[in-house]
Design an enzyme around this catalytic site. Sequence first.
Site, PDB file in Angstrom:
ATOM      1  N   HIS A  94       0.842  -1.208   0.000  1.00 13.44           N
ATOM      2  CA  HIS A  94       0.000   0.000   0.000  1.00 13.44           C
ATOM      3  C   HIS A  94       0.879   1.260   0.000  1.00 13.44           C
ATOM      4  CE1 HIS A  94      -2.971  -2.687   2.375  1.00 13.44           C
ATOM      5  NE2 HIS A  94      -3.528  -2.499   1.205  1.00 13.44           N
TER       6      HIS A  94
ATOM      7  N   LYS B 187     -17.802  -5.927   8.976  1.00 15.41           N
ATOM      8  CA  LYS B 187     -16.625  -6.702   8.576  1.00 15.41           C
ATOM      9  C   LYS B 187     -15.683  -6.832   9.772  1.00 15.41           C
ATOM     10  CE  LYS B 187     -13.197  -6.827   4.868  1.00 15.41           C
ATOM     11  NZ  LYS B 187     -12.643  -6.112   3.716  1.00 15.41           N
TER      12      LYS B 187
ATOM     13  N   ARG C 281      -2.265  -6.433  -7.872  1.00 18.09           N
ATOM     14  CA  ARG C 281      -1.080  -7.267  -7.659  1.00 18.09           C
ATOM     15  C   ARG C 281      -0.927  -8.303  -8.760  1.00 18.09           C
ATOM     16  NH1 ARG C 281      -2.873  -8.639  -1.788  1.00 18.09           N
ATOM     17  NH2 ARG C 281      -4.712  -8.659  -3.097  1.00 18.09           N
TER      18      ARG C 281
ATOM     19  N   SER D 263      -2.833  -7.857   3.267  1.00 14.01           N
ATOM     20  CA  SER D 263      -3.079  -7.638   4.704  1.00 14.01           C
ATOM     21  C   SER D 263      -3.456  -8.953   5.373  1.00 14.01           C
ATOM     22  CB  SER D 263      -4.198  -6.611   4.905  1.00 14.01           C
ATOM     23  OG  SER D 263      -3.819  -5.380   4.387  1.00 14.01           O
TER      24      SER D 263
END
Length: 163
Positions: free
Chosen positions: A17, A41, A90, A128
């Site tokens: 990031h 979440k 990515r 993450s």
Amino acid sequence: MLRAVYPGSFDPVTNGHIDIMERCSEFVDTLIVAVLDNPDKKSLFTVEERVNQLKETTKHIPNVEVRSFYGLLVDFCRQVDAKLVIRGLRAVTDFEYEFKMALANRKLNREIETIFISSSTNNMFISSSSIKEMAMFGGSVEDMVPKYIKDCLDVKFKNREEN
Ligand code: PNS
């Protein structure tokens, strides 16, 4: 003045990031890093913790502002007067999800454009969720997150062990 929003969960922020933010900050006037506040979440860090972590780890990038948002990204973009959304890609596996999200955002607001930035090769495998898993089981994440985040992960998992 070009204002862009870089949204995400950032649970936690990774070197991937940070790399995207550093590169974007070169071609936009203001980069607003927008942390999603989604109570539905499950996250490791609270939204306040994530905002603080991002403020700490982006201190060296002068044109970055860190905010949290709740609800639709397009509404947040309108609030902060930004028409550009930045997302990192990515690998090809990211593409379908990202493409659908970009289309959904454009459907909601035709003025919003999404730009995809390819991750640097050394960050391609960092996510993450993999960071959290590695840190939880004692794996080394030193080269994948800023030192500040490594310390936050250490504290979080140490506290969990003790409880
Ligand atoms: O880091 P993430 O979890 O991949 O980020 C996803 C994020 C926060 C960019 C996305 O979930 C989002 O924008 N959520 C806000 C809700 C929204 O606007 N939904 C409509 C578009 S799918």
